[in-house]
Design a protein around this motif. Structure first.
Motif, PDB file in Angstrom:
ATOM      1  N   ARG A 138       0.841  -1.213   0.000  1.00  0.00           N
ATOM      2  CA  ARG A 138       0.000   0.000   0.000  1.00  0.00           C
ATOM      3  C   ARG A 138       0.871   1.256   0.000  1.00  0.00           C
ATOM      4  N   LEU A 139       1.921   1.280   0.823  1.00  0.00           N
ATOM      5  CA  LEU A 139       2.800   2.456   0.906  1.00  0.00           C
ATOM      6  C   LEU A 139       3.406   2.796  -0.456  1.00  0.00           C
ATOM      7  N   PHE A 140       3.960   1.782  -1.117  1.00  0.00           N
ATOM      8  CA  PHE A 140       4.658   2.048  -2.379  1.00  0.00           C
ATOM      9  C   PHE A 140       3.700   2.177  -3.563  1.00  0.00           C
ATOM     10  N   ARG A 170       3.756   8.323  15.776  1.00  0.00           N
ATOM     11  CA  ARG A 170       4.775   8.143  14.746  1.00  0.00           C
ATOM     12  C   ARG A 170       4.339   7.083  13.731  1.00  0.00           C
ATOM     13  N   VAL A 171       4.692   7.311  12.473  1.00  0.00           N
ATOM     14  CA  VAL A 171       4.259   6.419  11.394  1.00  0.00           C
ATOM     15  C   VAL A 171       5.427   6.144  10.448  1.00  0.00           C
ATOM     16  N   LEU A 172       5.301   5.059   9.675  1.00  0.00           N
ATOM     17  CA  LEU A 172       6.203   4.790   8.554  1.00  0.00           C
ATOM     18  C   LEU A 172       5.564   5.458   7.342  1.00  0.00           C
ATOM     19  N   ARG A 173       6.321   6.310   6.664  1.00  0.00           N
ATOM     20  CA  ARG A 173       5.720   7.153   5.616  1.00  0.00           C
ATOM     21  C   ARG A 173       6.481   7.058   4.302  1.00  0.00           C
ATOM     22  N   CYS A 174       5.732   7.031   3.205  1.00  0.00           N
ATOM     23  CA  CYS A 174       6.302   7.126   1.858  1.00  0.00           C
ATOM     24  C   CYS A 174       5.820   8.420   1.212  1.00  0.00           C
ATOM     25  N   VAL A 175       6.742   9.154   0.597  1.00  0.00           N
ATOM     26  CA  VAL A 175       6.383  10.392  -0.113  1.00  0.00           C
ATOM     27  C   VAL A 175       7.061  10.376  -1.480  1.00  0.00           C
ATOM     28  N   LEU A 213       5.767  -8.587  -2.910  1.00  0.00           N
ATOM     29  CA  LEU A 213       4.688  -8.197  -1.997  1.00  0.00           C
ATOM     30  C   LEU A 213       3.315  -8.736  -2.382  1.00  0.00           C
ATOM     31  N   GLU A 214       3.280  -9.799  -3.193  1.00  0.00           N
ATOM     32  CA  GLU A 214       2.000 -10.325  -3.676  1.00  0.00           C
ATOM     33  C   GLU A 214       1.189 -11.027  -2.589  1.00  0.00           C
ATOM     34  N   ASP A 215       1.871 -11.691  -1.645  1.00  0.00           N
ATOM     35  CA  ASP A 215       1.195 -12.500  -0.627  1.00  0.00           C
ATOM     36  C   ASP A 215       0.857 -11.644   0.588  1.00  0.00           C
ATOM     37  N   ASP A 216      -0.439 -11.399   0.812  1.00  0.00           N
ATOM     38  CA  ASP A 216      -0.889 -10.542   1.915  1.00  0.00           C
ATOM     39  C   ASP A 216      -0.442 -11.030   3.286  1.00  0.00           C
ATOM     40  N   ASP A 217      -0.296 -12.347   3.447  1.00  0.00           N
ATOM     41  CA  ASP A 217       0.007 -12.905   4.764  1.00  0.00           C
ATOM     42  C   ASP A 217       1.500 -12.920   5.073  1.00  0.00           C
ATOM     43  N   ASP A 360     -10.171   9.917   5.780  1.00  0.00           N
ATOM     44  CA  ASP A 360      -8.924   9.204   6.063  1.00  0.00           C
ATOM     45  C   ASP A 360      -7.734  10.082   5.675  1.00  0.00           C
ATOM     46  N   THR A 361      -6.890  10.410   6.646  1.00  0.00           N
ATOM     47  CA  THR A 361      -5.732  11.273   6.362  1.00  0.00           C
ATOM     48  C   THR A 361      -4.434  10.465   6.241  1.00  0.00           C
ATOM     49  N   SER A 362      -4.538   9.119   6.218  1.00  0.00           N
ATOM     50  CA  SER A 362      -3.313   8.311   6.111  1.00  0.00           C
ATOM     51  C   SER A 362      -2.755   8.327   4.687  1.00  0.00           C
ATOM     52  N   ALA A 363      -3.564   8.751   3.719  1.00  0.00           N
ATOM     53  CA  ALA A 363      -3.074   8.927   2.341  1.00  0.00           C
ATOM     54  C   ALA A 363      -3.627  10.250   1.818  1.00  0.00           C
ATOM     55  N   VAL A 364      -2.741  11.194   1.557  1.00  0.00           N
ATOM     56  CA  VAL A 364      -3.181  12.480   1.003  1.00  0.00           C
ATOM     57  C   VAL A 364      -2.374  12.784  -0.254  1.00  0.00           C
TER      58      VAL A 364
END
Length: 372
Positions: A138-140, A170-175, A213-217, A360-364
């Motif tokens: 999701r991040l990338f 605190r969060v792990l963030r991608c920009v 990253l295909e396998d969700d588990d 939802d502000t986790s993705a802007v």
């Protein structure tokens, strides 16, 4: 070296390796994959000196050893072999050939010495942590569309992965940004990532990482230093240099005072933008948005080819606003919305616009307007 391996396992491993190899090479060994067999496992290693991938697969190892062979050629051969076949790889050091045999098919491929193959130096990693594949995907995935392709601003040619402060801690963030649009995506901070240095992950690495990253588990082991980043699953290890540069202070371009609120069905909005943009010239692809109470009119006026207009019922209760955007940027941002509704926050026709999914502000996302 003499091994037998299932075609499916071999194809998966070689496919991952050959995608890292650069097609145009001045150094012959970089076109090759390093095959290393020991005990009941064979590993395939490929590199372009900036990214290295090692893919491991189970195999029947009759004789341990190592050699290098053209990654693209081996992949093409294995791809064309019959499903379910067993493939035998035998390295004949006297002839300098790798014998590839499956059923009645046999190939003899030129090899280069394994000693010439460059192995990426190991690094002392400042942070080691584990994160769910789903969270990293999701991040990338939600940020990579905004990566710049402009080589002169090399520090924007990747995704900035770092630890940041958000409303909930605190969060792990991608920009990622190219100066015209920006994506900022947050995820829960994994244990052990607190001391992680901020790094710019190159575009090519982001593309290669997607295959892990295909396998969700699955949990992905992540290691980060000032110069390198490594992602590992039980079968695959992807190591990459990071971009040596300073990512700009993106917080300054994220507007905080935008009050004009538009809520619209993301799917309907994306389709409408796509339809009206059909008549626009490919160069600018400018789409004009006219906002009035509970109504949005999208229009394109292209003197060379014609005009188009479409009206949508929306939730909007502020003063009338006319604003223009690049259609491509609008489509890319609208396509990031997983829920039904996209919320756009405007200030004026000349100011950056903010977009998010509902509340939802986790993705802007931020997009700069165009003059229309």
């Amino acid at each position: 070296m003499k091994i037998s391996i299932e075609r499916a396992a071999l194809l998966k491993a070689v496919a991952q390796a050959q995608s890292v190899v650069e097609r145009r090479n001045t150094i012959p060994i970089l076109a090759n994959v390093l095959i290393e067999a020991e005990e009941a496992q064979v590993s395939f290693r490929a590199t372009d000196l900036d990214v290295e991938v090692v893919d491991r697969a189970p195999a029947m190892v009759e004789r341990a050893g190592a050699t290098t062979v053209s990654a693209v050629l081996l992949h093409e051969i294995v791809r064309k072999l019959p499903d379910g076949s067993m493939v035998e790889l035998v390295d004949d050091s006297r002839s300098g050939r790798l014998q590839v045999t499956a059923g009645r098919s046999s190939f003899a491929l030129a090899t280069l010495p394994k000693e010439d193959f460059p192995v990426m130096a190991t690094s002392e990693y400042a942070a080691n942590f584990s994160a769910p594949a789903k969270a990293l995907r999701r991040l990338f995935d939600k940020s990579k569309f905004a990566i710049s392709t402009e080589e002169t601003r090399y520090y924007l040619n990747g995704v900035y992965l770092h630890v940041s402060d958000a409303e909930d801690g605190r969060v792990l963030r991608c920009v990622a940004t190219d100066g015209h649009r920006l994506a900022r995506v947050d995820s829960e901070l994994p244990s052990g990532a607190e001391a992680m240095p901020g790094v710019i992950v190159p575009r090519k690495t982001v593309g290669e990482l997607r295959k892990l990253l295909e396998d969700d588990d699955m949990q992905i082991a992540v290691s980060v230093s000032e110069t390198k980043i490594r992602f590992a699953t039980p079968d695959i290890t992807l190591t990459s240099k990071v971009i040596d540069g300073t990512f700009p202070d993106y917080t300054r371009v994220i507007p905080s005072g935008n009050t004009k609120r538009l809520e619209v069905d993301a799917g309907d909005f994306a389709k409408a933008v796509d339809r009206v943009a059909t008549v626009s010239s490919e160069r600018s692809r400018a789409v004009k948005l006219v906002l009035e109470e509970d109504k949005l009119v999208l229009s394109v006026n292209a003197p060379d080819s014609g005009a188009a207009e479409e009206e949508l019922i929306v939730a909007y209760a502020d003063e009338r606003l006319e604003i223009g955007f690049n259609a491509k940027y609008l489509l890319e941002i609208a396509n990031q919305v997983d829920r039904e509704n996209a919320v756009f926050l405007f200030n004026s026709s000349g100011d950056p616009t903010l977009m998010r999914e509902g509340n939802d502000t986790s993705a802007v996302y931020v997009v700069m307007p165009m003059r229309v």
